[in-house]
Motif scaffolding. Structure first.
Motif, PDB file in Angstrom:
ATOM      1  N   GLU A  48      -9.486 -22.948 -18.391  1.00  0.00           N
ATOM      2  CA  GLU A  48      -9.213 -21.235 -18.423  1.00  0.00           C
ATOM      3  C   GLU A  48      -8.628 -20.988 -16.789  1.00  0.00           C
ATOM      4  OE1 GLU A  48      -7.245 -18.835 -20.796  1.00  0.00           O
ATOM      5  OE2 GLU A  48      -8.386 -20.323 -21.494  1.00  0.00           O
ATOM      6  N   ILE A  49      -9.643 -21.121 -16.549  1.00  0.00           N
ATOM      7  CA  ILE A  49      -9.155 -20.704 -14.955  1.00  0.00           C
ATOM      8  C   ILE A  49      -8.483 -21.068 -14.160  1.00  0.00           C
ATOM      9  CG2 ILE A  49     -10.855 -20.345 -12.486  1.00  0.00           C
ATOM     10  CD1 ILE A  49     -13.753 -20.891 -13.925  1.00  0.00           C
ATOM     11  N   ASN A  53      -5.471 -18.952 -13.331  1.00  0.00           N
ATOM     12  CA  ASN A  53      -4.902 -19.358 -11.894  1.00  0.00           C
ATOM     13  C   ASN A  53      -3.754 -19.381 -11.768  1.00  0.00           C
ATOM     14  OD1 ASN A  53      -5.132 -20.800  -8.806  1.00  0.00           O
ATOM     15  ND2 ASN A  53      -5.614 -18.856  -8.850  1.00  0.00           N
ATOM     16  N   GLY A  54      -3.145 -20.661 -11.967  1.00  0.00           N
ATOM     17  CA  GLY A  54      -1.703 -20.666 -12.375  1.00  0.00           C
ATOM     18  C   GLY A  54      -0.270 -19.841 -12.831  1.00  0.00           C
ATOM     19  N   LEU A  55      -1.095 -18.246 -13.673  1.00  0.00           N
ATOM     20  CA  LEU A  55      -0.227 -17.468 -13.935  1.00  0.00           C
ATOM     21  C   LEU A  55      -0.118 -16.705 -13.210  1.00  0.00           C
ATOM     22  CD1 LEU A  55      -1.459 -16.858 -17.519  1.00  0.00           C
ATOM     23  CD2 LEU A  55       1.586 -17.952 -16.330  1.00  0.00           C
ATOM     24  N   GLY A  56      -1.327 -16.726 -11.302  1.00  0.00           N
ATOM     25  CA  GLY A  56      -1.377 -15.629 -10.413  1.00  0.00           C
ATOM     26  C   GLY A  56      -2.608 -15.341 -10.693  1.00  0.00           C
ATOM     27  N   ILE A  57      -3.063 -15.296 -11.088  1.00  0.00           N
ATOM     28  CA  ILE A  57      -4.626 -14.659 -11.620  1.00  0.00           C
ATOM     29  C   ILE A  57      -5.073 -15.150 -10.377  1.00  0.00           C
ATOM     30  CG2 ILE A  57      -6.651 -13.728 -12.927  1.00  0.00           C
ATOM     31  CD1 ILE A  57      -4.509 -13.167 -15.394  1.00  0.00           C
ATOM     32  N   ARG A  63     -13.293 -13.695 -14.851  1.00  0.00           N
ATOM     33  CA  ARG A  63     -14.704 -13.931 -15.275  1.00  0.00           C
ATOM     34  C   ARG A  63     -14.232 -12.921 -16.389  1.00  0.00           C
ATOM     35  NH1 ARG A  63     -19.250 -14.596 -12.903  1.00  0.00           N
ATOM     36  NH2 ARG A  63     -18.365 -14.687 -11.096  1.00  0.00           N
ATOM     37  N   PRO A  64     -13.354 -11.761 -16.817  1.00  0.00           N
ATOM     38  CA  PRO A  64     -13.336 -10.818 -17.724  1.00  0.00           C
ATOM     39  C   PRO A  64     -12.844 -12.566 -19.037  1.00  0.00           C
ATOM     40  CG  PRO A  64     -12.071  -9.677 -15.725  1.00  0.00           C
ATOM     41  CD  PRO A  64     -12.329 -11.038 -15.285  1.00  0.00           C
ATOM     42  N   PHE A  65     -11.834 -12.537 -18.112  1.00  0.00           N
ATOM     43  CA  PHE A  65     -11.483 -13.654 -19.855  1.00  0.00           C
ATOM     44  C   PHE A  65     -12.588 -15.383 -20.298  1.00  0.00           C
ATOM     45  CE2 PHE A  65      -7.916 -12.650 -17.529  1.00  0.00           C
ATOM     46  CZ  PHE A  65      -7.278 -12.182 -18.288  1.00  0.00           C
ATOM     47  N   ALA A  84      -6.560  -5.999 -19.466  1.00  0.00           N
ATOM     48  CA  ALA A  84      -7.219  -4.841 -18.891  1.00  0.00           C
ATOM     49  C   ALA A  84      -6.528  -6.002 -17.407  1.00  0.00           C
ATOM     50  CB  ALA A  84      -7.799  -4.112 -18.538  1.00  0.00           C
ATOM     51  N   GLY A  85      -6.901  -7.415 -17.020  1.00  0.00           N
ATOM     52  CA  GLY A  85      -6.980  -7.968 -15.939  1.00  0.00           C
ATOM     53  C   GLY A  85      -5.728  -8.361 -16.650  1.00  0.00           C
ATOM     54  N   TYR A  86      -4.943  -8.866 -16.978  1.00  0.00           N
ATOM     55  CA  TYR A  86      -3.547  -9.438 -17.147  1.00  0.00           C
ATOM     56  C   TYR A  86      -2.486  -8.065 -17.134  1.00  0.00           C
ATOM     57  CZ  TYR A  86      -3.534 -13.012 -20.265  1.00  0.00           C
ATOM     58  OH  TYR A  86      -3.967 -14.228 -21.725  1.00  0.00           O
ATOM     59  N   ARG A  87      -2.774  -6.694 -17.253  1.00  0.00           N
ATOM     60  CA  ARG A  87      -2.312  -5.646 -16.388  1.00  0.00           C
ATOM     61  C   ARG A  87      -2.386  -5.731 -14.781  1.00  0.00           C
ATOM     62  NH1 ARG A  87      -4.519  -2.737 -20.962  1.00  0.00           N
ATOM     63  NH2 ARG A  87      -3.431  -2.882 -22.466  1.00  0.00           N
ATOM     64  N   ALA A  88      -4.091  -5.781 -15.005  1.00  0.00           N
ATOM     65  CA  ALA A  88      -4.079  -5.813 -13.058  1.00  0.00           C
ATOM     66  C   ALA A  88      -3.561  -6.908 -12.403  1.00  0.00           C
ATOM     67  CB  ALA A  88      -5.625  -5.785 -12.833  1.00  0.00           C
ATOM     68  N   ALA A  89      -2.784  -7.760 -13.332  1.00  0.00           N
ATOM     69  CA  ALA A  89      -2.522  -9.190 -12.400  1.00  0.00           C
ATOM     70  C   ALA A  89      -0.722  -8.657 -11.795  1.00  0.00           C
ATOM     71  CB  ALA A  89      -2.337 -10.226 -12.856  1.00  0.00           C
ATOM     72  N   ILE A  90       0.196  -8.455 -13.967  1.00  0.00           N
ATOM     73  CA  ILE A  90       1.065  -8.119 -13.912  1.00  0.00           C
ATOM     74  C   ILE A  90       1.118  -7.054 -12.407  1.00  0.00           C
ATOM     75  CG2 ILE A  90       3.452  -6.258 -15.383  1.00  0.00           C
ATOM     76  CD1 ILE A  90       1.493  -7.933 -17.629  1.00  0.00           C
TER      77      ILE A  90
END
Length: 345
Positions: A48-49, A53-57, A63-65, A84-90
């Motif tokens: 998962e990590i 990370n491959g998506l840019g996170i 950690r939230p995931f 919220a983690g997705y939105r922050a990465a976007i």
């Protein structure tokens, strides 16, 4: 399982797994001998990590995931914190894209400014020669470097004078279609060239070593600077012609401020119809540089080979001055002209 086995099953490296552990994201159990013991949950966490990370996170922001998985959810993004983690990465990617776009726009603006600033001078008196001004002439497409090989007359154009131009329709940079056997009354000068370069764009490998290849931009500038004189000397119209597409040629016309249109013949049909000389460079077939003077649909005169190209417009102008058209002259009456209808040698 051992760390190597866990890393292999998760598609990660041992070094990456150790880094995840150092951040406290992966916490394998310990055996009695102190060795780490990874289980299927650890493999899923590592995977998962890696995927996030491959998506840019960033790894530290996963950690939230992982907490969502630890809470027993079937998917790491089933929790509000994950969304919220997705939105922050976007948002972070959007900021980076905007910054890169701004940098790209600034670079494009500088390239445009430099390309127009460094285009050959409109007044040849201000730039006396191709090798007398400063700068690196070897890489400056507006000037000719010293020591270029001089093309030899191989007789490839000896039979052209008197030939009729084929009924080819070619697009020009003014958005029109020009039929070569119906150019109109009076003389037409068509300078045929291999290709023009662009600032910041590499020319074909070995370009300077090919006799007669280098110099398309200086040649175009010469016809630009002498255009009024050419028309005053009897050229009813002037065209450039190459195998490059019209969109490419239109940029050249704008950048060099050419007062005449350029014809596009990507398939080199004119070369095939008239058996014009061509050559290969950079994996493509190109026109060999030459100039046709056309009268009433027939070739009246040929300049071949052309050298140096930056002075060629002056050569054409000199020929026009020495061969004025008689009033009412036609191709049938003047082509060929004794002593003037053969290729220039």
């Amino acid at each position: 399982m051992r760390i190597g086995d866990a890393a292999r099953r998760a598609g990660a490296t041992v070094k990456a797994v150790r880094y995840y552990e150092a951040l406290g994201l992966v916490t394998p159990a310990r055996l009695a001998n102190g060795y780490r013991d990874y289980d299927e949950h650890d493999v899923r966490v590592i995977r998962e990590i890696r995927d996030l990370n491959g998506l840019g996170i960033a790894v530290e922001h996963t950690r939230p995931f992982l907490d969502c998985l630890a809470a027993g959810r079937p998917h790491a993004d089933d929790c509000p914190a994950s969304l919220a983690g997705y939105r922050a990465a976007i948002d972070d990617l959007t900021r980076r894209i905007d910054a890169l776009a701004a940098r790209r726009a600034a670079l494009a603006a500088r390239l445009h400014e430099a390309a127009h600033r460094d285009s050959c001078a409109p007044d040849p008196q201000e730039h006396p020669g191709p090798t007398t001004t400063g700068g690196d002439a070897m890489h400056d497409i507006t000037r000719l470097p010293a020591g270029l090989p001089v093309p030899e007359d191989d007789g490839a154009c000896d039979t052209l004078p008197g030939q009729a131009l084929p009924p080819l329709e070619l697009p020009d940079t003014d958005g029109r279609s020009v039929r070569l056997d119906a150019l109109g009354p009076g003389r037409t000068v068509i300078y045929v060239y291999p290709l023009t370069g662009r600032p910041g764009t590499d020319l074909p490998e070995g370009w300077n070593a090919i006799p007669g290849a280098r110099g398309c931009t200086p040649e175009a500038c010469g016809f630009r600077d002498h255009h009024q004189e050419l028309t005053a000397a009897g050229a009813a119209r002037v065209y450039g012609l190459s195998g490059q597409d019209t969109a490419y040629q239109r940029e050249v016309v704008e950048r060099l401020r050419l007062p005449f249109a350029v014809l596009s013949d990507p398939a080199l049909r004119l070369a095939d119809e008239l058996r014009l000389p061509t050559f290969e460079a950079g994996g493509q077939r190109l026109f060999t540089r030459l100039t046709l003077v056309v009268l009433d649909g027939r070739v009246e005169h040929v300049f071949y080979p052309v050298f140096p190209p930056d002075r060629h417009a002056e050569q054409v102008l000199d020929w026009l001055h020495h061969h004025p058209l008689r009033e009412g002259a036609s191709a049938g009456g003047e082509v060929p002209v004794p002593g003037a209808g053969s290729a220039v040698r």
